[in-house]
Design an enzyme around this catalytic site. Structure first.
Site, PDB file in Angstrom:
ATOM      1  N   ASP A   2      58.714  80.656 -64.887  1.00  0.00           N
ATOM      2  CA  ASP A   2      59.866  80.428 -64.028  1.00  0.00           C
ATOM      3  C   ASP A   2      59.573  79.451 -62.900  1.00  0.00           C
ATOM      4  OD1 ASP A   2      62.435  81.138 -63.996  1.00  0.00           O
ATOM      5  OD2 ASP A   2      62.167  83.072 -63.030  1.00  0.00           O
ATOM      6  N   ASN A  50      69.080  81.780 -72.675  1.00  0.00           N
ATOM      7  CA  ASN A  50      68.974  80.382 -72.216  1.00  0.00           C
ATOM      8  C   ASN A  50      69.963  79.440 -72.910  1.00  0.00           C
ATOM      9  OD1 ASN A  50      65.372  80.433 -71.583  1.00  0.00           O
ATOM     10  ND2 ASN A  50      67.064  80.678 -70.149  1.00  0.00           N
TER      11      ASN A  50
HETATM   12  C1  FPP Z   1      62.317  78.540 -66.404  1.00  0.00           C
HETATM   13  O1  FPP Z   1      62.450  77.670 -65.292  1.00  0.00           O
HETATM   14  C2  FPP Z   1      61.816  77.804 -67.537  1.00  0.00           C
HETATM   15  C3  FPP Z   1      62.460  77.680 -68.734  1.00  0.00           C
HETATM   16  C4  FPP Z   1      63.770  78.298 -69.021  1.00  0.00           C
HETATM   17  C5  FPP Z   1      61.881  76.882 -69.806  1.00  0.00           C
HETATM   18  C6  FPP Z   1      60.407  77.003 -69.967  1.00  0.00           C
HETATM   19  C7  FPP Z   1      60.029  75.997 -70.957  1.00  0.00           C
HETATM   20  C8  FPP Z   1      59.009  75.135 -70.868  1.00  0.00           C
HETATM   21  C9  FPP Z   1      57.950  75.174 -69.820  1.00  0.00           C
HETATM   22  C10 FPP Z   1      58.913  74.034 -71.877  1.00  0.00           C
HETATM   23  C11 FPP Z   1      58.909  74.451 -73.311  1.00  0.00           C
HETATM   24  C12 FPP Z   1      57.767  75.325 -73.633  1.00  0.00           C
HETATM   25  C13 FPP Z   1      56.846  75.057 -74.561  1.00  0.00           C
HETATM   26  C14 FPP Z   1      55.828  76.100 -74.893  1.00  0.00           C
HETATM   27  C15 FPP Z   1      56.801  73.749 -75.235  1.00  0.00           C
HETATM   28  P1  FPP Z   1      63.892  77.426 -64.693  1.00  0.00           P
HETATM   29  O2  FPP Z   1      64.491  76.255 -65.337  1.00  0.00           O
HETATM   30  O3  FPP Z   1      64.672  78.694 -64.807  1.00  0.00           O
HETATM   31  O4  FPP Z   1      63.529  77.097 -63.207  1.00  0.00           O
HETATM   32  P2  FPP Z   1      64.266  77.646 -61.933  1.00  0.00           P
HETATM   33  O5  FPP Z   1      64.165  79.134 -61.976  1.00  0.00           O
HETATM   34  O6  FPP Z   1      63.479  77.049 -60.815  1.00  0.00           O
HETATM   35  O7  FPP Z   1      65.680  77.138 -62.005  1.00  0.00           O
END
Ligand code: FPP
Length: 213
Positions: A2, A50
């Site tokens: 996150d 998501n």
């Molecule tokens: C949460 O941060 C993150 C995600 C929903 C995506 C995580 C995915 C990756 C790191 C890339 C894909 C993974 C692999 C293994 C290739 P957020 O967007 O919710 O951030 P925020 O809470 O600050 O808004």
């Protein structure tokens, strides 16, 4: 994992760049697991919720996933990593499903598990496991466990949530029954192997009683 969005926002950058830096954090962490003696690492990459994000963000995440598999597969094979997916990845685009299945096959002899949660939701996982267990005529804790995505993985020892959020967000709810928790106030792109080591050192000091005394 996150905090990618907030990491980018803090720097006036597009969210996509936060996710990109998030993948770099993944790569560094996976490389660090062997010297740290970690046999199984599970990363929550894409939840079943998501899909509610804007289409361009979902598309970007899918692109990062494609690139990650393509770029890192050889390294996984060379480093004895066994890729595992938890979640209904078959709902993804056919080319991603094909890439995932190829990667699963090519890493199947690995001994250290890297589990990636894709289109994963713990409540959905429990309903699926209960349905499969009922079809076989047995509802019990062990029967349900046999049908969880994690059935061939070791019990969950430590769950780490980054970015200062203090909730589980539908992740590994069943498996968390006796897991230790670590809530770290670091945005995912800034999460390094040193942060993981800190969490492990703290974990090593805890006394686990599993309801006993
Ligand atoms: C949460 O941060 C993150 C995600 C929903 C995506 C995580 C995915 C990756 C790191 C890339 C894909 C993974 C692999 C293994 C290739 P957020 O967007 O919710 O951030 P925020 O809470 O600050 O808004």
């Amino acid at each position: 994992m996150d905090g990618n969005g907030r990491w980018a926002k803090k720097r006036g950058l597009p969210r996509a760049l936060g996710h990109q830096r998030g993948v770099e954090a993944v790569r560094k962490l996976v490389r660090a697991t062997e010297p740290m003696g970690i046999d199984c690492l599970t990363l929550y990459a894409f939840s079943s919720e998501n899909w509610k994000r804007p289409e361009d963000e979902v598309d970007h995440l899918m692109g990062l996933l494609r690139k990650f598999i393509k770029t890192d597969l050889e390294e996984f094979i060379a480093n004895d990593v066994k890729l595992k997916i938890i979640g209904d990845y078959k709902a993804f685009a056919p080319d991603i499903v094909e890439m995932i299945e190829d990667a699963l096959e090519k890493t199947s002899d690995g001994s250290r598990i890297l589990a990636v949660a894709l289109n994963y939701g713990a409540q959905q996982e429990i309903v699926r496991a209960a349905t499969l267990a009922a079809e076989q005529g047995e509802i019990s804790e062990s029967a349900l466990e046999r049908h969880l995505y994690t059935s061939d993985m070791p019990p969950l020892d430590l769950l780490i949530r980054t970015s200062g959020e203090v909730r589980l967000s539908n992740f590994l709810l069943w498996q968390c029954a006796y897991a230790e928790m670590s809530f770290v106030d670091v945005l995912w792109p800034d999460f390094t192997p040193a942060h993981l080591q800190n969490a492990l050192d703290d974990f090593a000091k805890r006394e686990r009683r599993y309801g006993g005394r």
